[in-house]
Write a protein that holds these residues in place. Structure first.
Motif, PDB file in Angstrom:
ATOM      1  N   LYS A  99       0.843  -1.103  -0.053  1.00  0.00           N
ATOM      2  CA  LYS A  99       0.033   0.196  -0.068  1.00  0.00           C
ATOM      3  C   LYS A  99       0.811   0.989   0.041  1.00  0.00           C
ATOM      4  N   ARG A 100       0.320   2.205  -0.622  1.00  0.00           N
ATOM      5  CA  ARG A 100       1.018   3.609  -0.756  1.00  0.00           C
ATOM      6  C   ARG A 100       0.094   4.754  -0.592  1.00  0.00           C
ATOM      7  N   ARG A 101       0.648   5.704   0.184  1.00  0.00           N
ATOM      8  CA  ARG A 101      -0.296   6.813   0.587  1.00  0.00           C
ATOM      9  C   ARG A 101       0.358   7.894  -0.264  1.00  0.00           C
ATOM     10  N   GLU A 102      -0.807   8.730  -0.959  1.00  0.00           N
ATOM     11  CA  GLU A 102      -0.199   9.921  -1.642  1.00  0.00           C
ATOM     12  C   GLU A 102      -1.572  10.846  -1.779  1.00  0.00           C
ATOM     13  N   GLU A 121      -4.894  12.955   1.670  1.00  0.00           N
ATOM     14  CA  GLU A 121      -4.185  11.840   1.453  1.00  0.00           C
ATOM     15  C   GLU A 121      -5.010  10.547   1.559  1.00  0.00           C
ATOM     16  N   VAL A 122      -4.852   9.672   0.418  1.00  0.00           N
ATOM     17  CA  VAL A 122      -5.494   8.599   0.311  1.00  0.00           C
ATOM     18  C   VAL A 122      -4.347   7.462   0.227  1.00  0.00           C
ATOM     19  N   GLU A 123      -4.834   6.246   0.614  1.00  0.00           N
ATOM     20  CA  GLU A 123      -4.349   4.816   0.472  1.00  0.00           C
ATOM     21  C   GLU A 123      -4.542   4.178  -0.674  1.00  0.00           C
ATOM     22  N   ARG A 125      -3.997   0.865  -3.335  1.00  0.00           N
ATOM     23  CA  ARG A 125      -3.489  -0.567  -3.387  1.00  0.00           C
ATOM     24  C   ARG A 125      -2.539  -0.667  -4.780  1.00  0.00           C
ATOM     25  N   CYS A 126      -1.458  -1.188  -4.605  1.00  0.00           N
ATOM     26  CA  CYS A 126      -0.285  -1.464  -5.341  1.00  0.00           C
ATOM     27  C   CYS A 126       0.130  -2.853  -5.472  1.00  0.00           C
ATOM     28  N   CYS A 162      -0.032   0.976  -9.361  1.00  0.00           N
ATOM     29  CA  CYS A 162      -0.834   1.302  -8.212  1.00  0.00           C
ATOM     30  C   CYS A 162      -2.387   1.368  -9.056  1.00  0.00           C
TER      31      CYS A 162
END
Length: 304
Positions: A99-102, A121-123, A125-126, A162
């Motif tokens: 998971k990545r937050r951006e 900021e959203v999470e 799924r990658c 992602c």
């Protein structure tokens, strides 16, 4: 130019890329890293195990085409070639979620849809994928069974993507095919000599020179653009006035290398390094590979 064989040359060429730098253009033949294998005249590419073994065999054949090797195949090749290449190849794919937050725009200006007025900021799924290819290869000299080449050649490519983004990587099959081609070229770089043309920057420091000597030295540096031999003759003449000067000694080494006098170039590069020219070490390493390349070429010529 080849990355492994010509590591020092590549480094020097990058330095030579500085704007307006004066350089000498040189052509030379560099010995293969695996010199014993390179002295074989004929080579049979035998069975390479693994799902992609046939593809690797073809890649090696393509990589060695145009070299001095007489490539043979089939039973006739196994019985008549001086050397036989065998081995195996394995491939693997490891894919894992993460998971990545951006920050993402969650509200835009009603009057200007290109303008974001609120971000959150959203999470995301990658997924992360690593494709690996590894070949274990060896070459046996058939007359005495001696292993003259043994190497493990790895290749890997990591990629990630992602949800909501158009950045998916190339298909696994394409990545493996590219890896196999890379491995074929790597074998060629290991066992075949390389003829390369490269630029090496002359040394321009006038440290240790009088004002008059520095001016003449700088004029000779500029002269390399239109009359290399004239510049080389000038540096040779100045060496009598300034024995052991680092810049003069290194540049004379370049002149000897360009003229094909590799033993003299080697000596001058060593002298230049001792005098404080760090470039002399790289030059000496290059000169030794050129000497080895000439020796191997002479051996192959005698064996024709």
């Amino acid at each position: 130019m080849n990355k492994r064989i010509l590591g020092g040359v590549v480094l020097a060429a990058l330095v030579a890329g500085i704007a307006h730098a004066e350089v000498l253009k040189i052509t030379g033949e560099f010995a293969a890293p695996s010199r014993e294998a390179s002295l074989l005249r004929s080579l049979s590419i035998d069975r390479i195990g693994g799902q992609d073994g046939s593809a690797l065999a073809r890649a090696i054949e393509q990589g060695l085409s145009g070299t001095h090797f007489d490539l043979m195949g089939g039973y006739a090749g196994q019985g008549n070639a001086e050397g036989s290449l065998t081995g195996g190849i394995t491939t693997g794919v490891d894919e894992q979620p993460f998971k990545r937050r951006e920050k993402r725009c969650v509200e835009k200006d009603s009057a200007d849809q290109k303008k974001c007025i609120r971000e959150e900021e959203v999470e995301l799924r990658c997924r992360r994928r690593i494709v690996s290819v590894k070949a274990d290869l060896r070459i046996v000299r058939n007359r005495d069974g001696r292993i003259v080449y043994s190497a493990t050649k790895p290749f890997s490519q990591e990629s990630s993507w992602c949800e909501g983004k158009n950045d998916r990587p190339a298909p696994v099959e394409d990545v493996i095919a590219d890896g196999v081609r890379n491995l074929g070229q790597a074998v060629r770089e290991d066992i075949a000599p390389t003829i390369s043309t490269y630029d090496i920057r002359v040394r321009e420091s006038d440290k240790g020179m009088s004002k008059d000597q520095a001016k003449r030295f700088k004029d000779l540096v500029k002269l390399t653009k239109r009359d290399v031999r004239g510049a080389c003759d000038g540096w040779e003449a100045m060496a009598g006035e300034l024995p052991g000067n680092a810049s003069l000694t290194f540049n004379r080494g370049l002149c000897a290398e360009q003229a094909g006098d590799y033993p003299r170039a080697l000596q001058l590069y060593h002298d230049a390094q001792r005098a404080g020219a760090a470039e002399g070490g790289v030059g000496a390493d290059r000169a030794m590979r050129l000497i080895a390349g000439r020796e191997d070429a002479a051996i192959r010529e005698r064996r024709r």
